[in-house]
Design a protein around this motif. Structure first.
Motif, PDB file in Angstrom:
ATOM      1  N   ARG A   1      -5.458  16.625  -5.480  1.00 40.64           N
ATOM      2  CA  ARG A   1      -4.740  17.213  -4.529  1.00 40.64           C
ATOM      3  C   ARG A   1      -3.905  15.812  -4.000  1.00 40.64           C
ATOM      4  NH1 ARG A   1     -10.359  18.440  -1.063  1.00 40.64           N
ATOM      5  NH2 ARG A   1     -10.055  20.975  -2.081  1.00 40.64           N
ATOM      6  N   ARG A   2      -4.410  14.523  -4.332  1.00 41.14           N
ATOM      7  CA  ARG A   2      -3.569  13.351  -4.421  1.00 41.14           C
ATOM      8  C   ARG A   2      -2.227  13.980  -5.233  1.00 41.14           C
ATOM      9  NH1 ARG A   2      -7.802   9.268  -4.045  1.00 41.14           N
ATOM     10  NH2 ARG A   2      -8.599   9.318  -2.421  1.00 41.14           N
ATOM     11  N   GLU A   3      -2.381  14.679  -6.158  1.00 44.47           N
ATOM     12  CA  GLU A   3      -1.576  14.791  -7.388  1.00 44.47           C
ATOM     13  C   GLU A   3      -0.459  15.675  -6.890  1.00 44.47           C
ATOM     14  OE1 GLU A   3      -3.366  14.258 -11.949  1.00 44.47           O
ATOM     15  OE2 GLU A   3      -3.620  12.062 -11.619  1.00 44.47           O
ATOM     16  N   LEU A   4      -1.388  17.013  -6.344  1.00 48.52           N
ATOM     17  CA  LEU A   4      -0.346  18.307  -6.504  1.00 48.52           C
ATOM     18  C   LEU A   4       0.097  18.342  -4.895  1.00 48.52           C
ATOM     19  CD1 LEU A   4      -3.012  20.665  -7.315  1.00 48.52           C
ATOM     20  CD2 LEU A   4      -0.665  19.664  -8.079  1.00 48.52           C
TER      21      LEU A   4
ATOM     22  N   ASN B   1       0.410  -1.306   0.352  1.00 52.07           N
ATOM     23  CA  ASN B   1      -0.043  -0.419  -0.194  1.00 52.07           C
ATOM     24  C   ASN B   1       1.151   1.006  -0.043  1.00 52.07           C
ATOM     25  OD1 ASN B   1      -2.606  -1.409  -0.181  1.00 52.07           O
ATOM     26  ND2 ASN B   1      -2.483  -1.815   1.948  1.00 52.07           N
ATOM     27  N   VAL B   2       2.346   1.081   0.264  1.00 49.05           N
ATOM     28  CA  VAL B   2       2.923   2.102  -0.324  1.00 49.05           C
ATOM     29  C   VAL B   2       2.738   3.208  -1.707  1.00 49.05           C
ATOM     30  CG1 VAL B   2       5.993   3.372  -0.454  1.00 49.05           C
ATOM     31  CG2 VAL B   2       4.977   1.729   0.713  1.00 49.05           C
ATOM     32  N   LEU B   3       2.413   4.018  -1.718  1.00 45.45           N
ATOM     33  CA  LEU B   3       2.254   5.097  -2.999  1.00 45.45           C
ATOM     34  C   LEU B   3       3.349   6.081  -3.532  1.00 45.45           C
ATOM     35  CD1 LEU B   3      -1.398   6.680  -2.042  1.00 45.45           C
ATOM     36  CD2 LEU B   3      -0.811   4.707  -3.218  1.00 45.45           C
ATOM     37  N   PRO B   4       3.385   5.519  -4.567  1.00 47.81           N
ATOM     38  CA  PRO B   4       4.267   7.235  -5.266  1.00 47.81           C
ATOM     39  C   PRO B   4       4.296   8.191  -5.036  1.00 47.81           C
ATOM     40  CG  PRO B   4       3.259   5.734  -6.594  1.00 47.81           C
ATOM     41  CD  PRO B   4       2.516   5.576  -5.711  1.00 47.81           C
TER      42      PRO B   4
ATOM     43  N   ARG C   1       2.766   9.958  -9.699  1.00 47.80           N
ATOM     44  CA  ARG C   1       1.141   9.028  -9.477  1.00 47.80           C
ATOM     45  C   ARG C   1       0.124  10.061 -10.801  1.00 47.80           C
ATOM     46  NH1 ARG C   1      -0.341  10.947  -3.260  1.00 47.80           N
ATOM     47  NH2 ARG C   1       1.115  10.171  -2.603  1.00 47.80           N
ATOM     48  N   ALA C   2       0.980  11.683 -11.057  1.00 46.60           N
ATOM     49  CA  ALA C   2      -0.112  11.577 -12.585  1.00 46.60           C
ATOM     50  C   ALA C   2       1.052  11.248 -13.591  1.00 46.60           C
ATOM     51  CB  ALA C   2       0.495  13.574 -12.048  1.00 46.60           C
ATOM     52  N   GLN C   3       2.475  10.270 -13.589  1.00 45.69           N
ATOM     53  CA  GLN C   3       3.145  10.356 -14.670  1.00 45.69           C
ATOM     54  C   GLN C   3       2.222   9.318 -15.996  1.00 45.69           C
ATOM     55  OE1 GLN C   3       7.225  12.526 -13.266  1.00 45.69           O
ATOM     56  NE2 GLN C   3       6.975  10.387 -14.054  1.00 45.69           N
TER      57      GLN C   3
ATOM     58  N   CYS D   1      -6.192   2.848  -4.158  1.00 44.82           N
ATOM     59  CA  CYS D   1      -5.210   3.616  -5.224  1.00 44.82           C
ATOM     60  C   CYS D   1      -4.020   2.904  -5.048  1.00 44.82           C
ATOM     61  CB  CYS D   1      -5.075   5.007  -4.529  1.00 44.82           C
ATOM     62  SG  CYS D   1      -4.095   6.027  -4.970  1.00 44.82           S
ATOM     63  N   ALA D   2      -3.648   2.548  -4.456  1.00 46.14           N
ATOM     64  CA  ALA D   2      -2.190   1.890  -4.456  1.00 46.14           C
ATOM     65  C   ALA D   2      -1.856   0.726  -5.449  1.00 46.14           C
ATOM     66  CB  ALA D   2      -1.784   1.388  -2.674  1.00 46.14           C
TER      67      ALA D   2
END
Length: 98
Positions: A51-54, A16-19, A24-26, A67-68
């Protein structure tokens, strides 16, 4: 707790670790996905994806796991997009709000 249980917990945590937000946007851009596409798939509003991408917010459970998973699958298909790049415009600055 057994060692096997502990290892399973660690695996679940790492799954569940997010980049970073820019990656994420890329990833979604590489797949040709809009913020609305991502929001619909994850089950949130488009503004949450913006908001998450920013880097202004981070997904919480249960959306975090979804999402992960999405981002991991995208990274497998588009490994070049999973690399953080300096100076690349974010989706919001590149395309404005959609």
């Amino acid at each position: 707790m057994s060692e096997l249980e502990a290892l399973k917990r660690v695996d679940a945590l790492l799954d569940n670790v997010l980049p970073p937000p820019r990656v994420r946007a890329q990833l979604s851009l590489a797949a040709g996905l809009t913020q609305k596409d991502v929001a619909d798939a994850v089950g949130v509003q488009r503004l949450a994806v913006v908001r998450r991408e920013l880097g202004q917010s981070h997904p919480r459970r249960p959306h975090r796991e979804v999402c992960a998973h999405l981002l991991q699958r995208l990274a497998e298909r588009f490994p070049h997009a999973a690399e953080p790049r300096r100076g690349m415009p974010t989706r919001a600055s590149e395309e404005g709000a959609r």
